[in-house]
Motif scaffolding. Structure first.
Motif, PDB file in Angstrom:
ATOM      1  N   GLN A   1      45.316  23.954  34.884  1.00  0.00           N
ATOM      2  CA  GLN A   1      44.228  23.868  36.123  1.00  0.00           C
ATOM      3  C   GLN A   1      43.144  24.557  35.564  1.00  0.00           C
ATOM      4  O   GLN A   1      42.022  23.943  35.948  1.00  0.00           O
ATOM      5  CB  GLN A   1      44.901  24.512  37.170  1.00  0.00           C
ATOM      6  CG  GLN A   1      46.003  23.679  37.937  1.00  0.00           C
ATOM      7  CD  GLN A   1      46.911  24.487  39.054  1.00  0.00           C
ATOM      8  OE1 GLN A   1      46.532  25.636  39.206  1.00  0.00           O
ATOM      9  NE2 GLN A   1      47.192  23.735  40.056  1.00  0.00           N
ATOM     10  N   TYR A   2      43.113  25.464  34.865  1.00  0.00           N
ATOM     11  CA  TYR A   2      41.881  26.361  34.618  1.00  0.00           C
ATOM     12  C   TYR A   2      41.074  25.492  33.635  1.00  0.00           C
ATOM     13  O   TYR A   2      39.892  25.404  33.663  1.00  0.00           O
ATOM     14  CB  TYR A   2      42.529  27.569  33.795  1.00  0.00           C
ATOM     15  CG  TYR A   2      41.204  28.289  33.095  1.00  0.00           C
ATOM     16  CD1 TYR A   2      40.681  29.252  33.984  1.00  0.00           C
ATOM     17  CD2 TYR A   2      41.035  28.183  31.650  1.00  0.00           C
ATOM     18  CE1 TYR A   2      39.623  29.853  33.220  1.00  0.00           C
ATOM     19  CE2 TYR A   2      39.976  28.948  31.015  1.00  0.00           C
ATOM     20  CZ  TYR A   2      39.334  29.862  32.125  1.00  0.00           C
ATOM     21  OH  TYR A   2      38.208  30.586  31.501  1.00  0.00           O
TER      22      TYR A   2
ATOM     23  N   VAL B   1      39.119  23.071  35.645  1.00  0.00           N
ATOM     24  CA  VAL B   1      38.003  23.635  36.327  1.00  0.00           C
ATOM     25  C   VAL B   1      37.026  24.062  35.464  1.00  0.00           C
ATOM     26  O   VAL B   1      35.810  23.953  36.169  1.00  0.00           O
ATOM     27  CB  VAL B   1      38.725  25.011  37.217  1.00  0.00           C
ATOM     28  CG1 VAL B   1      37.538  25.672  37.659  1.00  0.00           C
ATOM     29  CG2 VAL B   1      39.716  24.660  38.371  1.00  0.00           C
TER      30      VAL B   1
ATOM     31  N   LYS C   1      31.758  26.651  38.358  1.00  0.00           N
ATOM     32  CA  LYS C   1      31.781  26.810  39.593  1.00  0.00           C
ATOM     33  C   LYS C   1      31.638  25.872  40.810  1.00  0.00           C
ATOM     34  O   LYS C   1      31.774  26.244  41.859  1.00  0.00           O
ATOM     35  CB  LYS C   1      30.539  28.247  39.846  1.00  0.00           C
ATOM     36  CG  LYS C   1      29.296  27.777  39.791  1.00  0.00           C
ATOM     37  CD  LYS C   1      28.217  28.792  39.948  1.00  0.00           C
ATOM     38  CE  LYS C   1      27.035  28.385  39.834  1.00  0.00           C
ATOM     39  NZ  LYS C   1      26.117  29.436  40.044  1.00  0.00           N
TER      40      LYS C   1
ATOM     41  N   HIS D   1      33.421  23.040  40.853  1.00  0.00           N
ATOM     42  CA  HIS D   1      34.849  22.548  41.238  1.00  0.00           C
ATOM     43  C   HIS D   1      35.217  23.260  42.425  1.00  0.00           C
ATOM     44  O   HIS D   1      34.931  24.262  42.735  1.00  0.00           O
ATOM     45  CB  HIS D   1      35.691  22.964  39.870  1.00  0.00           C
ATOM     46  CG  HIS D   1      37.124  22.168  39.844  1.00  0.00           C
ATOM     47  ND1 HIS D   1      38.017  22.459  40.774  1.00  0.00           N
ATOM     48  CD2 HIS D   1      37.162  21.118  39.533  1.00  0.00           C
ATOM     49  CE1 HIS D   1      39.124  21.748  40.737  1.00  0.00           C
ATOM     50  NE2 HIS D   1      38.856  20.786  39.901  1.00  0.00           N
ATOM     51  N   PRO D   2      35.910  22.386  43.323  1.00  0.00           N
ATOM     52  CA  PRO D   2      36.153  22.788  44.614  1.00  0.00           C
ATOM     53  C   PRO D   2      37.423  24.050  44.804  1.00  0.00           C
ATOM     54  O   PRO D   2      37.309  24.943  45.490  1.00  0.00           O
ATOM     55  CB  PRO D   2      36.895  21.506  45.324  1.00  0.00           C
ATOM     56  CG  PRO D   2      36.661  20.373  44.481  1.00  0.00           C
ATOM     57  CD  PRO D   2      35.955  20.921  43.190  1.00  0.00           C
ATOM     58  N   ASP D   3      38.066  23.930  43.533  1.00  0.00           N
ATOM     59  CA  ASP D   3      39.209  25.057  43.291  1.00  0.00           C
ATOM     60  C   ASP D   3      39.061  26.092  42.449  1.00  0.00           C
ATOM     61  O   ASP D   3      39.669  26.684  42.263  1.00  0.00           O
ATOM     62  CB  ASP D   3      40.343  24.395  43.096  1.00  0.00           C
ATOM     63  CG  ASP D   3      40.961  23.370  43.993  1.00  0.00           C
ATOM     64  OD1 ASP D   3      40.940  23.421  44.969  1.00  0.00           O
ATOM     65  OD2 ASP D   3      41.533  22.492  43.723  1.00  0.00           O
ATOM     66  N   TYR D   4      37.549  26.154  42.166  1.00  0.00           N
ATOM     67  CA  TYR D   4      37.212  27.195  41.214  1.00  0.00           C
ATOM     68  C   TYR D   4      37.653  28.489  41.589  1.00  0.00           C
ATOM     69  O   TYR D   4      38.413  29.291  40.770  1.00  0.00           O
ATOM     70  CB  TYR D   4      35.639  27.182  41.117  1.00  0.00           C
ATOM     71  CG  TYR D   4      35.092  28.160  39.882  1.00  0.00           C
ATOM     72  CD1 TYR D   4      35.241  28.055  38.474  1.00  0.00           C
ATOM     73  CD2 TYR D   4      34.658  29.430  40.596  1.00  0.00           C
ATOM     74  CE1 TYR D   4      34.681  28.893  37.795  1.00  0.00           C
ATOM     75  CE2 TYR D   4      34.083  30.317  39.697  1.00  0.00           C
ATOM     76  CZ  TYR D   4      34.243  30.085  37.959  1.00  0.00           C
ATOM     77  OH  TYR D   4      33.686  31.153  37.234  1.00  0.00           O
ATOM     78  N   SER D   5      37.276  29.194  42.524  1.00  0.00           N
ATOM     79  CA  SER D   5      37.567  30.598  42.881  1.00  0.00           C
ATOM     80  C   SER D   5      39.345  30.645  42.914  1.00  0.00           C
ATOM     81  O   SER D   5      39.778  31.617  42.419  1.00  0.00           O
ATOM     82  CB  SER D   5      37.225  30.666  44.106  1.00  0.00           C
ATOM     83  OG  SER D   5      35.741  30.965  44.272  1.00  0.00           O
ATOM     84  N   THR D   6      39.847  29.820  43.675  1.00  0.00           N
ATOM     85  CA  THR D   6      41.404  29.850  43.751  1.00  0.00           C
ATOM     86  C   THR D   6      42.067  29.806  42.409  1.00  0.00           C
ATOM     87  O   THR D   6      42.706  30.775  42.122  1.00  0.00           O
ATOM     88  CB  THR D   6      42.060  28.721  44.459  1.00  0.00           C
ATOM     89  OG1 THR D   6      41.221  28.480  45.875  1.00  0.00           O
ATOM     90  CG2 THR D   6      43.403  28.800  44.740  1.00  0.00           C
ATOM     91  N   VAL D   7      41.579  28.769  41.169  1.00  0.00           N
ATOM     92  CA  VAL D   7      42.338  28.932  40.012  1.00  0.00           C
ATOM     93  C   VAL D   7      42.077  30.103  39.273  1.00  0.00           C
ATOM     94  O   VAL D   7      42.888  30.764  38.784  1.00  0.00           O
ATOM     95  CB  VAL D   7      42.069  27.586  39.580  1.00  0.00           C
ATOM     96  CG1 VAL D   7      42.191  27.532  38.026  1.00  0.00           C
ATOM     97  CG2 VAL D   7      42.382  26.221  40.316  1.00  0.00           C
TER      98      VAL D   7
ATOM     99  N   ASP E   1      43.843  33.073  40.751  1.00  0.00           N
ATOM    100  CA  ASP E   1      45.370  33.096  40.369  1.00  0.00           C
ATOM    101  C   ASP E   1      45.680  33.028  38.793  1.00  0.00           C
ATOM    102  O   ASP E   1      46.816  33.778  38.550  1.00  0.00           O
ATOM    103  CB  ASP E   1      45.993  31.553  40.924  1.00  0.00           C
ATOM    104  CG  ASP E   1      45.943  31.289  42.237  1.00  0.00           C
ATOM    105  OD1 ASP E   1      45.809  32.252  42.953  1.00  0.00           O
ATOM    106  OD2 ASP E   1      46.167  30.165  42.669  1.00  0.00           O
TER     107      ASP E   1
END
Length: 148
Positions: free
Chosen positions: A56-57, A60, A65, A67-73, A76
């Motif tokens: 996933q990283y 991303v 930054k 990418h919609p899941d940037y902060s979450t990935v 995590d």
């Protein structure tokens, strides 16, 4: 290629060297540490989870930054890596891997220097790279310090 007496001798010596490395204390420590990590089903599950997070990283990173899941990935993967790094068995495995790699680097340098002082031997440890005829430049994109 014709098998000559010299080639047969080289092959025998390489087999002997391989046996020596496989019977070394560094390899034994690595094998024990590897077994301790990969026979623990909980750790294997955590490592597999971390591998999926790395995938996933990579996805991303293609968009950064934006990418919609940037902060979450990003969060995590940092939390999971930190959690794995704190496990004693994994820390022991990393130390054993580094010690085995240092042994292999040292053997590679000795073999390379026995062929010629000008042989460039890639090594992972900066201590060994200073003993190599090539600093950190030729194959790494840095500025070369070779005298060739």
């Amino acid at each position: 290629m014709i098998m000559t007496n010299e080639w047969a001798t080289i092959m025998e010596q390489s087999d002997t060297l391989c046996t020596m490395v496989l019977s070394s204390e560094q390899f034994d420590q690595y094998a024990d540490a590897h077994r301790a990590v990969y026979t623990n089903s909980t750790l294997v599950r955590e490592i597999n989870h971390f591998t999926r997070l790395k995938d996933q990283y990579e996805e991303v990173q293609r968009f950064g930054k934006y990418h919609p899941d940037y902060s979450t990935v990003m969060k995590d993967i940092r939390v999971t890596k930190r959690k794995l790094d704190m496990v004693d068995e994994i820390a022991t495995l990393k130390v054993a891997e580094n010690e085995l790699q240092d042994l292999l680097d040292e053997v590679s340098l000795l073999i390379g220097k026995s062929v010629s002082e000008g042989v460039k031997v890639p090594v992972s440890n900066p201590f060994f790279s200073s003993a190599s005829s090539c600093g950190s430049g030729c194959g790494t994109g840095g500025s070369c310090s070779c005298s060739a």
